[in-house]
Design a protein around this motif. Structure first.
Motif, short mmCIF file in Angstrom:
data_model
loop_
_atom_site.label_atom_id
_atom_site.label_comp_id
_atom_site.label_asym_id
_atom_site.label_seq_id
_atom_site.Cartn_x
_atom_site.Cartn_y
_atom_site.Cartn_z
N UNK A 78 -5.31 1.06 -28.50
CA UNK A 78 -5.01 0.86 -27.27
C UNK A 78 -5.80 1.65 -26.36
N UNK A 79 -6.27 0.88 -25.14
CA UNK A 79 -7.23 1.95 -24.38
C UNK A 79 -6.40 1.59 -23.03
N UNK A 80 -5.97 2.56 -22.46
CA UNK A 80 -5.01 2.81 -21.24
C UNK A 80 -5.74 3.53 -20.20
N UNK A 85 -5.21 10.33 -27.70
CA UNK A 85 -6.48 11.11 -27.27
C UNK A 85 -6.31 10.80 -25.68
N UNK A 86 -6.31 12.14 -25.15
CA UNK A 86 -6.10 12.01 -23.88
C UNK A 86 -7.10 12.52 -22.94
N UNK A 87 -7.75 11.83 -22.12
CA UNK A 87 -8.80 12.31 -21.44
C UNK A 87 -8.65 12.64 -19.85
N UNK A 88 -8.77 13.73 -19.10
CA UNK A 88 -8.54 13.91 -18.02
C UNK A 88 -9.76 13.69 -16.90
N UNK A 89 -9.69 12.66 -16.27
CA UNK A 89 -10.64 12.26 -15.33
C UNK A 89 -10.85 13.00 -14.08
N UNK A 115 -6.30 7.10 -21.64
CA UNK A 115 -5.45 7.36 -22.93
C UNK A 115 -5.82 6.26 -24.25
N UNK A 116 -6.25 6.80 -25.17
CA UNK A 116 -6.76 6.25 -26.37
C UNK A 116 -5.67 6.52 -27.36
N UNK A 117 -5.02 5.24 -27.99
CA UNK A 117 -4.31 5.41 -29.29
C UNK A 117 -4.93 4.53 -30.43
#
Length: 107
Positions: free
Chosen positions: A26-28, A48-52, A96-98
């Motif tokens: 899942x790519x959110x 996996x959470x990336x702060x942009x 957010x990648x699950x």
């Protein structure tokens, strides 16, 4: 054309865009203004959470709130209690990648 092409919002309006939701991941894409965030919940996959952009304020399980800025990448295990908020004036933008996709855990 072999590849699939997806896009996401480039505005600063509040959004939770489910870009890719398939059997693999899942790519959110998420955008939150000050005071906004997600309802408290338990992670339904490895997250996996990336702060942009902006500052992420996140509380995991019973630990104190930690803050992360642009460029930070968090790996959050399956079944972790999460409280995700934007407590700052700047817009918070996350990817957010699950993985694996949450359906993997429901089998």
């Amino acid at each position: 054309m072999i590849e699939q092409v997806f896009s996401y919002s480039t505005e600063d309006n509040t959004a939770v865009e489910k870009i890719i939701m398939d059997e693999n991941i899942n790519y959110i894409h998420m955008i939150f203004n000050k005071g906004e965030g997600l309802p408290e919940h338990y992670s339904n996959s490895n997250v996996y959470m990336t702060v942009i952009k902006g500052v992420l304020s996140i509380q995991l399980d019973e630990q104190e709130v930690h803050e992360y800025v642009r460029g930070a990448i968090l790996k959050i295990p399956y079944n972790t209690k999460m409280n995700v908020k934007n407590l700052h004036d700047d817009v918070l933008e996350l990817i957010v990648i699950k993985a694996p996709a949450p359906d993997h855990f429901n089998k």
